[in-house]
Write an enzyme that holds these catalytic residues in place. Structure first.
Site, mmCIF file in Angstrom:
data_model
loop_
_atom_site.group_PDB
_atom_site.id
_atom_site.type_symbol
_atom_site.label_atom_id
_atom_site.label_comp_id
_atom_site.label_asym_id
_atom_site.label_seq_id
_atom_site.Cartn_x
_atom_site.Cartn_y
_atom_site.Cartn_z
ATOM 1 N N HIS A 95 15.812 -5.309 14.623
ATOM 2 C CA HIS A 95 16.849 -5.782 15.541
ATOM 3 C C HIS A 95 18.194 -5.477 14.881
ATOM 4 C CE1 HIS A 95 13.654 -8.002 17.571
ATOM 5 N NE2 HIS A 95 13.261 -8.365 16.355
ATOM 6 N N CYS B 232 -2.338 -6.580 8.798
ATOM 7 C CA CYS B 232 -3.572 -7.282 8.467
ATOM 8 C C CYS B 232 -4.429 -6.416 7.565
ATOM 9 C CB CYS B 232 -4.366 -7.581 9.740
ATOM 10 S SG CYS B 232 -3.465 -8.558 10.942
ATOM 11 N N SER C 146 -1.111 -4.499 13.087
ATOM 12 C CA SER C 146 -0.260 -5.555 13.636
ATOM 13 C C SER C 146 1.026 -4.972 14.199
ATOM 14 C CB SER C 146 0.016 -6.695 12.651
ATOM 15 O OG SER C 146 0.527 -7.813 13.364
#
Length: 131
Positions: A71, A86, A66
């Site tokens: 940030h 996953c 995934s």
């Protein structure tokens, strides 16, 4: 649970009170995340990084399992971390552990969410057991 079940683990962290030099050090953050991805057992497919002016960055790591994203907010000595994987072949908690180690002394709030059908089956079984 096999590695192909519709299930996964989502790790989110709000990291704050980070040293200003550390939170604005692109190489430090990217290397910490890369070490964490390797340690977790995930498979890295690619990386996209966007540097902002005057400071801050967003980095996205595409995984076979995934993704991982970060940030940064250097003006607030903070960052957001997100990883979802996953299946059951890797452990995304190890990724955030490596990032936190790279950043040095800081504070964080961590949330780990199990997702997918395994989680849904567990919730249904728990509800039935409570009746």
């Amino acid at each position: 649970m096999t590695s192909y079940d519709f299930s996964g683990v989502h790790v989110m962290a709000d990291v704050y009170e980070i040293d200003r030099d550390a939170v604005d050090d692109e190489a430090l953050i990217l290397s910490g995340l890369t070490r964490g991805i390797t340690r977790s057992g995930a498979t890295l497919c690619g990386t996209q990084v966007k540097r902002f002016t005057p400071s801050g960055l967003t980095a996205l790591f595409l995984l076979s399992e995934s993704h991982v994203s970060v940030h940064t907010y250097p003006e607030q000595n903070s960052l957001f971390f997100d990883a979802f994987t996953c299946g059951s072949t890797c452990d995304p908690v190890l990724i955030v552990e490596e990032l936190l180690a790279a950043l040095g002394p800081c504070k964080h709030r961590l949330k780990v969410v199990n997702r997918g059908l395994e989680e849904a089956r567990h919730a249904v079984n728990l509800a039935l057991a409570l009746r």
